[in-house]
Design a protein around this motif. Structure first.
Motif, PDB file in Angstrom:
ATOM      1  N   ASN A 299       0.826  -1.207   0.000  1.00 37.95           N
ATOM      2  CA  ASN A 299       0.000   0.000   0.000  1.00 37.95           C
ATOM      3  C   ASN A 299       0.862   1.259   0.000  1.00 37.95           C
ATOM      4  OD1 ASN A 299      -2.422  -1.378  -0.058  1.00 37.95           O
ATOM      5  ND2 ASN A 299      -2.694  -1.336   2.148  1.00 37.95           N
ATOM      6  N   GLU A 300       1.938   1.256   0.758  1.00 31.36           N
ATOM      7  CA  GLU A 300       2.823   2.426   0.789  1.00 31.36           C
ATOM      8  C   GLU A 300       3.463   2.684  -0.567  1.00 31.36           C
ATOM      9  OE1 GLU A 300       5.363   1.631   4.153  1.00 31.36           O
ATOM     10  OE2 GLU A 300       3.803   2.255   5.575  1.00 31.36           O
ATOM     11  N   LYS A 301       3.787   1.614  -1.282  1.00 30.37           N
ATOM     12  CA  LYS A 301       4.341   1.776  -2.632  1.00 30.37           C
ATOM     13  C   LYS A 301       3.292   2.343  -3.587  1.00 30.37           C
ATOM     14  CE  LYS A 301       7.789  -1.851  -1.997  1.00 30.37           C
ATOM     15  NZ  LYS A 301       8.891  -0.954  -1.798  1.00 30.37           N
ATOM     16  N   LEU A 302       2.042   1.894  -3.430  1.00 28.18           N
ATOM     17  CA  LEU A 302       0.957   2.418  -4.266  1.00 28.18           C
ATOM     18  C   LEU A 302       0.685   3.884  -3.942  1.00 28.18           C
ATOM     19  CD1 LEU A 302      -1.539  -0.596  -4.181  1.00 28.18           C
ATOM     20  CD2 LEU A 302      -0.008   0.069  -6.059  1.00 28.18           C
ATOM     21  N   ILE A 303       0.720   4.232  -2.670  1.00 20.82           N
ATOM     22  CA  ILE A 303       0.524   5.628  -2.254  1.00 20.82           C
ATOM     23  C   ILE A 303       1.597   6.510  -2.877  1.00 20.82           C
ATOM     24  CG2 ILE A 303       0.622   7.184  -0.263  1.00 20.82           C
ATOM     25  CD1 ILE A 303      -0.699   4.835   1.356  1.00 20.82           C
ATOM     26  N   ALA A 304       2.827   6.017  -2.909  1.00 22.30           N
ATOM     27  CA  ALA A 304       3.929   6.785  -3.508  1.00 22.30           C
ATOM     28  C   ALA A 304       3.679   7.060  -4.992  1.00 22.30           C
ATOM     29  CB  ALA A 304       5.247   6.041  -3.313  1.00 22.30           C
ATOM     30  N   LEU A 305       2.916   6.193  -5.642  1.00 20.26           N
ATOM     31  CA  LEU A 305       2.570   6.413  -7.053  1.00 20.26           C
ATOM     32  C   LEU A 305       1.401   7.389  -7.213  1.00 20.26           C
ATOM     33  CD1 LEU A 305       2.775   2.793  -8.522  1.00 20.26           C
ATOM     34  CD2 LEU A 305       4.457   4.632  -8.717  1.00 20.26           C
ATOM     35  N   GLY A 306       0.664   7.606  -6.132  1.00 16.19           N
ATOM     36  CA  GLY A 306      -0.464   8.531  -6.198  1.00 16.19           C
ATOM     37  C   GLY A 306      -1.825   7.883  -6.040  1.00 16.19           C
ATOM     38  N   VAL A 307      -1.862   6.599  -5.718  1.00 13.35           N
ATOM     39  CA  VAL A 307      -3.138   5.914  -5.513  1.00 13.35           C
ATOM     40  C   VAL A 307      -3.726   6.374  -4.179  1.00 13.35           C
ATOM     41  CG1 VAL A 307      -4.266   3.675  -5.275  1.00 13.35           C
ATOM     42  CG2 VAL A 307      -2.339   3.929  -6.861  1.00 13.35           C
ATOM     43  N   ALA A 308      -5.014   6.694  -4.185  1.00 14.09           N
ATOM     44  CA  ALA A 308      -5.681   7.252  -2.998  1.00 14.09           C
ATOM     45  C   ALA A 308      -6.149   6.145  -2.062  1.00 14.09           C
ATOM     46  CB  ALA A 308      -6.851   8.130  -3.423  1.00 14.09           C
ATOM     47  N   ILE A 309      -5.224   5.648  -1.263  1.00 14.39           N
ATOM     48  CA  ILE A 309      -5.513   4.656  -0.231  1.00 14.39           C
ATOM     49  C   ILE A 309      -4.715   5.031   1.012  1.00 14.39           C
ATOM     50  CG2 ILE A 309      -6.058   2.729  -1.765  1.00 14.39           C
ATOM     51  CD1 ILE A 309      -3.161   1.748  -1.384  1.00 14.39           C
ATOM     52  N   THR A 310      -4.925   4.282   2.082  1.00 21.33           N
ATOM     53  CA  THR A 310      -4.128   4.473   3.292  1.00 21.33           C
ATOM     54  C   THR A 310      -3.218   3.260   3.452  1.00 21.33           C
ATOM     55  OG1 THR A 310      -5.644   3.346   4.793  1.00 21.33           O
ATOM     56  CG2 THR A 310      -6.057   5.696   4.374  1.00 21.33           C
ATOM     57  N   PRO A 311      -2.177   3.387   4.253  1.00 28.37           N
ATOM     58  CA  PRO A 311      -1.311   2.216   4.483  1.00 28.37           C
ATOM     59  C   PRO A 311      -2.061   1.028   5.082  1.00 28.37           C
ATOM     60  CG  PRO A 311      -0.206   4.204   5.215  1.00 28.37           C
ATOM     61  CD  PRO A 311      -1.629   4.584   4.880  1.00 28.37           C
ATOM     62  N   ASP A 312      -3.167   1.300   5.755  1.00 35.15           N
ATOM     63  CA  ASP A 312      -3.936   0.238   6.406  1.00 35.15           C
ATOM     64  C   ASP A 312      -5.088  -0.297   5.556  1.00 35.15           C
ATOM     65  OD1 ASP A 312      -2.353   0.341   8.732  1.00 35.15           O
ATOM     66  OD2 ASP A 312      -3.490   2.066   9.452  1.00 35.15           O
ATOM     67  N   SER A 313      -5.202   0.137   4.317  1.00 33.29           N
ATOM     68  CA  SER A 313      -6.267  -0.375   3.444  1.00 33.29           C
ATOM     69  C   SER A 313      -6.091  -1.879   3.244  1.00 33.29           C
ATOM     70  CB  SER A 313      -6.216   0.312   2.079  1.00 33.29           C
ATOM     71  OG  SER A 313      -6.512   1.679   2.186  1.00 33.29           O
ATOM     72  N   VAL A 314      -7.213  -2.584   3.166  1.00 36.98           N
ATOM     73  CA  VAL A 314      -7.132  -4.015   2.866  1.00 36.98           C
ATOM     74  C   VAL A 314      -6.886  -4.174   1.366  1.00 36.98           C
ATOM     75  CG1 VAL A 314      -8.564  -4.714   4.822  1.00 36.98           C
ATOM     76  CG2 VAL A 314      -9.622  -4.271   2.607  1.00 36.98           C
ATOM     77  N   LEU A 315      -6.391  -5.331   0.978  1.00 36.26           N
ATOM     78  CA  LEU A 315      -5.990  -5.525  -0.412  1.00 36.26           C
ATOM     79  C   LEU A 315      -7.129  -5.342  -1.408  1.00 36.26           C
ATOM     80  CD1 LEU A 315      -3.430  -8.434  -0.053  1.00 36.26           C
ATOM     81  CD2 LEU A 315      -2.965  -6.065  -0.711  1.00 36.26           C
ATOM     82  N   ASP A 316      -8.349  -5.732  -1.041  1.00 33.18           N
ATOM     83  CA  ASP A 316      -9.479  -5.527  -1.952  1.00 33.18           C
ATOM     84  C   ASP A 316      -9.722  -4.040  -2.193  1.00 33.18           C
ATOM     85  OD1 ASP A 316     -10.010  -8.194  -2.462  1.00 33.18           O
ATOM     86  OD2 ASP A 316     -11.506  -8.372  -0.870  1.00 33.18           O
ATOM     87  N   GLU A 317      -9.601  -3.231  -1.147  1.00 34.60           N
ATOM     88  CA  GLU A 317      -9.748  -1.775  -1.299  1.00 34.60           C
ATOM     89  C   GLU A 317      -8.627  -1.228  -2.171  1.00 34.60           C
ATOM     90  OE1 GLU A 317     -11.710  -0.676   3.039  1.00 34.60           O
ATOM     91  OE2 GLU A 317      -9.541  -0.594   2.800  1.00 34.60           O
ATOM     92  N   SER A 318      -7.432  -1.706  -1.946  1.00 34.07           N
ATOM     93  CA  SER A 318      -6.280  -1.239  -2.718  1.00 34.07           C
ATOM     94  C   SER A 318      -6.451  -1.574  -4.191  1.00 34.07           C
ATOM     95  CB  SER A 318      -4.988  -1.871  -2.190  1.00 34.07           C
ATOM     96  OG  SER A 318      -4.800  -1.541  -0.839  1.00 34.07           O
ATOM     97  N   LYS A 319      -6.883  -2.786  -4.451  1.00 36.38           N
ATOM     98  CA  LYS A 319      -7.086  -3.218  -5.839  1.00 36.38           C
ATOM     99  C   LYS A 319      -8.122  -2.330  -6.530  1.00 36.38           C
ATOM    100  CE  LYS A 319      -8.693  -7.163  -8.504  1.00 36.38           C
ATOM    101  NZ  LYS A 319      -9.257  -8.508  -8.406  1.00 36.38           N
ATOM    102  N   GLY A 320      -9.245  -2.084  -5.872  1.00 36.60           N
ATOM    103  CA  GLY A 320     -10.275  -1.223  -6.451  1.00 36.60           C
ATOM    104  C   GLY A 320      -9.775   0.189  -6.677  1.00 36.60           C
ATOM    105  N   ALA A 321      -9.007   0.696  -5.728  1.00 35.85           N
ATOM    106  CA  ALA A 321      -8.462   2.055  -5.858  1.00 35.85           C
ATOM    107  C   ALA A 321      -7.478   2.136  -7.011  1.00 35.85           C
ATOM    108  CB  ALA A 321      -7.806   2.479  -4.555  1.00 35.85           C
ATOM    109  N   VAL A 322      -6.677   1.093  -7.190  1.00 39.15           N
ATOM    110  CA  VAL A 322      -5.724   1.088  -8.307  1.00 39.15           C
ATOM    111  C   VAL A 322      -6.473   1.080  -9.635  1.00 39.15           C
ATOM    112  CG1 VAL A 322      -3.984  -0.295  -9.514  1.00 39.15           C
ATOM    113  CG2 VAL A 322      -3.799   0.052  -7.051  1.00 39.15           C
TER     114      VAL A 322
END
Length: 80
Positions: free
Chosen positions: A13-36
């Motif tokens: 999640n921290e790597k995705l945040i560094a790219l600009g994806v709007a998630i938090t470090p504590d997001s679950v993977l399903d949330e991260s996937k949808g946000a990406v």
């Protein structure tokens, strides 16, 4: 003593945040996937950065947890 570079859900999640994806470090993977996926829909140039991140995680000396690896594989399909 061997030190292993391990990527867990939070690291991913921290790597995705560094790219600009709007998630938090504590997001679950399903949330991260949808946000990406939403981020990619609005960010065509982000595809190259995401591909580079995935290549680094897949081809490096990095251990990626299985759940994270599954999400990477699923998102890689969306990048094609």
């Amino acid at each position: 003593m061997m030190i292993v570079d391990l990527v867990d859900e939070r690291d991913f999640n921290e790597k995705l945040i560094a790219l600009g994806v709007a998630i938090t470090p504590d997001s679950v993977l399903d949330e991260s996937k949808g946000a990406v996926l939403a981020w990619l829909a609005d960010n065509e140039e982000g595809k190259a950065a995401l591909k580079a991140l995935f290549e680094t995680l897949e081809n490096g000396e990095i251990t990626v947890l299985p759940d994270v690896k599954t999400v990477i594989e699923e998102l890689s399909v969306a990048l094609q």
